[in-house]
Design a protein around this motif. Sequence first.
Motif, PDB file in Angstrom:
ATOM      1  N   THR A 215       0.835  -1.211   0.000  1.00 45.25           N
ATOM      2  CA  THR A 215       0.000   0.000   0.000  1.00 45.25           C
ATOM      3  C   THR A 215       0.867   1.257   0.000  1.00 45.25           C
ATOM      4  O   THR A 215       0.591   2.228  -0.731  1.00 45.25           O
ATOM      5  N   LYS A 216       1.920   1.246   0.806  1.00 41.12           N
ATOM      6  CA  LYS A 216       2.814   2.404   0.879  1.00 41.12           C
ATOM      7  C   LYS A 216       3.484   2.668  -0.462  1.00 41.12           C
ATOM      8  O   LYS A 216       3.552   3.813  -0.928  1.00 41.12           O
ATOM      9  N   ASP A 217       3.997   1.602  -1.101  1.00 35.76           N
ATOM     10  CA  ASP A 217       4.649   1.758  -2.412  1.00 35.76           C
ATOM     11  C   ASP A 217       3.684   2.323  -3.438  1.00 35.76           C
ATOM     12  O   ASP A 217       4.020   3.251  -4.196  1.00 35.76           O
ATOM     13  N   GLY A 222       3.204   4.865  -6.950  1.00 38.31           N
ATOM     14  CA  GLY A 222       2.267   4.349  -7.948  1.00 38.31           C
ATOM     15  C   GLY A 222       2.636   2.961  -8.441  1.00 38.31           C
ATOM     16  O   GLY A 222       1.994   2.438  -9.373  1.00 38.31           O
ATOM     17  N   LYS A 223       3.651   2.364  -7.826  1.00 36.18           N
ATOM     18  CA  LYS A 223       4.093   1.048  -8.287  1.00 36.18           C
ATOM     19  C   LYS A 223       4.708   0.272  -7.125  1.00 36.18           C
ATOM     20  O   LYS A 223       5.362   0.852  -6.256  1.00 36.18           O
ATOM     21  N   ALA A 249      -3.667  -9.200  -1.946  1.00 35.81           N
ATOM     22  CA  ALA A 249      -5.128  -9.203  -1.807  1.00 35.81           C
ATOM     23  C   ALA A 249      -5.552  -8.387  -0.587  1.00 35.81           C
ATOM     24  O   ALA A 249      -6.551  -7.643  -0.629  1.00 35.81           O
ATOM     25  N   GLU A 250      -4.782  -8.490   0.490  1.00 36.84           N
ATOM     26  CA  GLU A 250      -5.093  -7.737   1.706  1.00 36.84           C
ATOM     27  C   GLU A 250      -5.004  -6.234   1.447  1.00 36.84           C
ATOM     28  O   GLU A 250      -5.859  -5.462   1.925  1.00 36.84           O
ATOM     29  N   ALA A 251      -3.988  -5.829   0.682  1.00 31.10           N
ATOM     30  CA  ALA A 251      -3.848  -4.407   0.353  1.00 31.10           C
ATOM     31  C   ALA A 251      -5.035  -3.923  -0.472  1.00 31.10           C
ATOM     32  O   ALA A 251      -5.535  -2.798  -0.273  1.00 31.10           O
ATOM     33  N   LEU A 252      -5.504  -4.735  -1.389  1.00 28.61           N
ATOM     34  CA  LEU A 252      -6.656  -4.372  -2.225  1.00 28.61           C
ATOM     35  C   LEU A 252      -7.939  -4.338  -1.408  1.00 28.61           C
ATOM     36  O   LEU A 252      -8.809  -3.493  -1.634  1.00 28.61           O
ATOM     37  N   VAL A 329       1.057  -1.974 -10.749  1.00 29.87           N
ATOM     38  CA  VAL A 329       0.992  -0.553 -11.129  1.00 29.87           C
ATOM     39  C   VAL A 329      -0.413  -0.024 -10.825  1.00 29.87           C
ATOM     40  O   VAL A 329      -1.421  -0.607 -11.258  1.00 29.87           O
ATOM     41  N   LYS A 330      -0.444   1.050 -10.088  1.00 28.87           N
ATOM     42  CA  LYS A 330      -1.733   1.658  -9.711  1.00 28.87           C
ATOM     43  C   LYS A 330      -2.416   2.261 -10.929  1.00 28.87           C
ATOM     44  O   LYS A 330      -1.822   3.009 -11.687  1.00 28.87           O
TER      45      LYS A 330
END
Length: 332
Positions: A215-217, A222-223, A249-252, A329-330
Motif C-alpha cells: 500500500t505504501k509503495d 504508484g508502483k 489481496a489484503e492491500a486491495l 501498477v496503480k
Amino acid sequence: MKRTILLFASAWMVASCNQQVKDNTPPPAPQEKEVAEEPAKIDTTANLDLASIPYSDNDIGVFPFFTPPKGYKVMNQPINKDFDVCYFAINGLMKPFEGRLYKANITNEQGTQFSQRYFEKSMEDYLASIGAVKVFDGNITSEEYERYNKQDPHKGDEGDIGYADEKIRVYVIRTKDQGNVFIQYTSNNAGAKLNILQENDFKQTIKKITADDITKDLSETGKSIVYITFDTDKSSITAAGTELVIQIAEALKNDPSLKIAIEGHTDNTGDATHNKKLSTERAQAVMAALVAQKIDKARLSAKGYGAERPLVANDSEDNKAKNRRVELVKIK
C-alpha cells in the motif's frame, strides 16, 4: 673295461654335483611393485590466534583505510561491498573471513613505472605505523589452491589473490572501535593486488512483504515491485509466492477503490517470444489467484512484457534475478 666304468661313474658324479648346485641356487628376489604416492593431506585446522595480536590505538582512518602509494592508482573498478567473503592466506592455508570488502588491482600512473620494491616498502612502513601485525609472508601450494579455489566466489575478479606459488603478505589490525581489519597484498614489477576486509557479523535484512508495504509503495510511487516465485519455466505459483499474493489481496481489500495492473517481467535468458508468453501467463496466474482471494476481476488487468523492460542490465546473475519480477501498477 674297468677304466670305462670308472670314467662313466666319474661323469655321472660330476653331473649330479652340477645338478645339485643348480637346484640349490636361490630364486631371484621378487621385484618390488611401484606404489603411487598419495597426495599430501592438507591440515585445514590451522587458525589465527587473534587474541595474541595487540590492539592498535592509532587512527586508521575510514574504510578502506588508506590510498595507494604516490604515483600509483587503482586500476579498473574495484570490488567494494558492504558484506562479502574473502580468503586470506593464514599459515599457508586460504581461510575465509566475512565483512566489508575491498579488492583492487594497483597500477602506476601515466609517466611512472611500477616498482615492486617501492610498493612493498610503502606498504610495510605504513602498515607498521598504524599498528598492523604481519601474520603471514609466503605462498600457498598447488594442492592448497586446488582445495579452496572453487569455494572462492571472487576467483578471477579484481584484486584476486591466492594462487599457487604467489608471494602473499597478510597483516591484521585489531581495533576496539572498528574491529578486526585484514589486509593482504601481492606484487611484482608489473603491478599489485590488494585486499582489505573489515570483519563484521552478518545482519539479516530480509523481511516479509506485508500489505502495508505494498500500500505504501503504491501510494508513494504508484508502483510496487514484488518477487512472486513460480515453478521453473511455468506459471504455477509456489507456496511462498501464494503467501505474497495473499498480502497483495489484503492491500486491495483495505482500499476498495484501488485498481492495479499486474505486469510480468523476465530476464533476457532464452527465446524472447517464449519469455513474453511466460511472463503473460504468470501475470494472469497472479490475477487468477487474486480473484480466488475474493478480489473483483474488474479491478485487475494482467500483461506480460518478457525481457522488454529490464529493471537493471542483464549482465550478472544477481541482476537477472532482479529482472524476474512482477510489478503492481496503480491504475488511476
